[in-house]
Design a protein around this motif. Structure first.
Motif, PDB file in Angstrom:
ATOM      1  N   GLU A  80       0.753  -1.082  -0.023  1.00  0.00           N
ATOM      2  CA  GLU A  80      -0.037  -0.021   0.058  1.00  0.00           C
ATOM      3  C   GLU A  80       0.882   1.213   0.044  1.00  0.00           C
ATOM      4  N   GLU A 133     -11.405  -2.984   0.417  1.00  0.00           N
ATOM      5  CA  GLU A 133     -10.606  -3.471  -0.957  1.00  0.00           C
ATOM      6  C   GLU A 133     -11.325  -3.691  -2.176  1.00  0.00           C
ATOM      7  N   GLU A 162      -5.586  -4.743  -5.912  1.00  0.00           N
ATOM      8  CA  GLU A 162      -6.750  -4.473  -4.872  1.00  0.00           C
ATOM      9  C   GLU A 162      -7.687  -5.952  -4.852  1.00  0.00           C
ATOM     10  N   HIS A 165      -5.892  -8.225  -2.701  1.00  0.00           N
ATOM     11  CA  HIS A 165      -6.093  -7.464  -1.080  1.00  0.00           C
ATOM     12  C   HIS A 165      -7.498  -8.098  -0.662  1.00  0.00           C
TER      13      HIS A 165
HETATM   14 FE   FE2 Z   1      -5.398  -2.465  -1.261  1.00  0.00          FE
END
Ligand code: FE2
Ligand code: FE2
Length: 213
Positions: A80, A133, A162, A165
């Motif tokens: 991140e 996310e 993402e 994630h």
């Molecule tokens: Fe993320």
């Protein structure tokens, strides 16, 4: 709804299918506003990346005895922060002036539903992380074809990260629920319903995770 459940119907005016964890697609009017306010979009996006790293770090402190969780959160926090650097580099290139923005309602409203005590709290925090996310992933996919040039290219790249994630958080949520012997799917449903309400209801403040303009 689980990560593997069939997608719910999208919002009228949006030809895209909705993300499997989410109950509503980003409204087309939000995408139009994002294109019109790309400076605010980038500044708030940089804030979101910082916040995502900070959340991962705080979870490492909260669940320090769980090395599987801390290992995953450590990798996530680093990734991140790299995203943050990518966004701020692009802001420099495009001469977008950084400014302090008050956060929108989205994350704070989701957090209000998080249980105060364990073991439910851990499950809730992981479900929250998965939904945030997943929404980021869905928004990058919506924005990439609409925002041309270097911003679109950046969003296209981040979309895949993402997607990874949200699975990390969802797996941790499922594991925490299983370990504690508490319900998982009904709680995901509850959070996903609130999340969809925040995305489809009117929102006076435009942000990366804001509702309908
Ligand atoms: Fe993320
Ligand atoms: Fe990110």
């Amino acid at each position: 709804m689980t990560a593997s459940a069939p997608a719910a119907g999208g919002v009228a005016g949006s030809p895209r299918s909705v993300h499997p964890l989410l109950k509503a697609a980003t409204p087309a009017s939000w995408v139009a506003q994002a294109c019109a306010e790309s400076d605010v979009l980038l500044i708030d996006h940089a804030n979101c990346e910082k916040k995502a790293a900070s959340t991962a770090l705080s979870l490492m402190f909260a669940y320090a005895e769980d090395l599987e969780l801390t290992g995953k959160m450590s990798r996530l926090a680093r990734e991140e922060l790299r995203h943050y650097e990518q966004v701020t580099k692009l802001m420099k290139t495009l001469a977008v002036v950084p400014q302090r923005l008050a956060p929108g309602r989205y994350a704070e409203r989701l957090r209000r539903l998080v249980a105060k005590s364990e073991p439910q709290r851990e499950v809730d925090l992981m479900i929250c992380g998965a939904l945030i996310e997943a929404r980021s992933c869905e928004r990058f996919a919506a924005l990439a074809p609409a925002v041309r040039g270097p911003i679109g290219d950046l969003f296209q790249g981040l979309h895949h990260a993402e997607a990874r994630h949200y699975r990390v958080y969802l797996d941790l949520a499922r594991r925490a629920a299983h370990r504690a012997g508490i319900g998982f799917h009904p709680r995901v449903e509850e959070f996903a319903a609130l999340e969809s309400e925040l995305i489809t209801s009117r929102d006076a403040v435009f942000r990366f995770h804001s509702g309908t303009p």
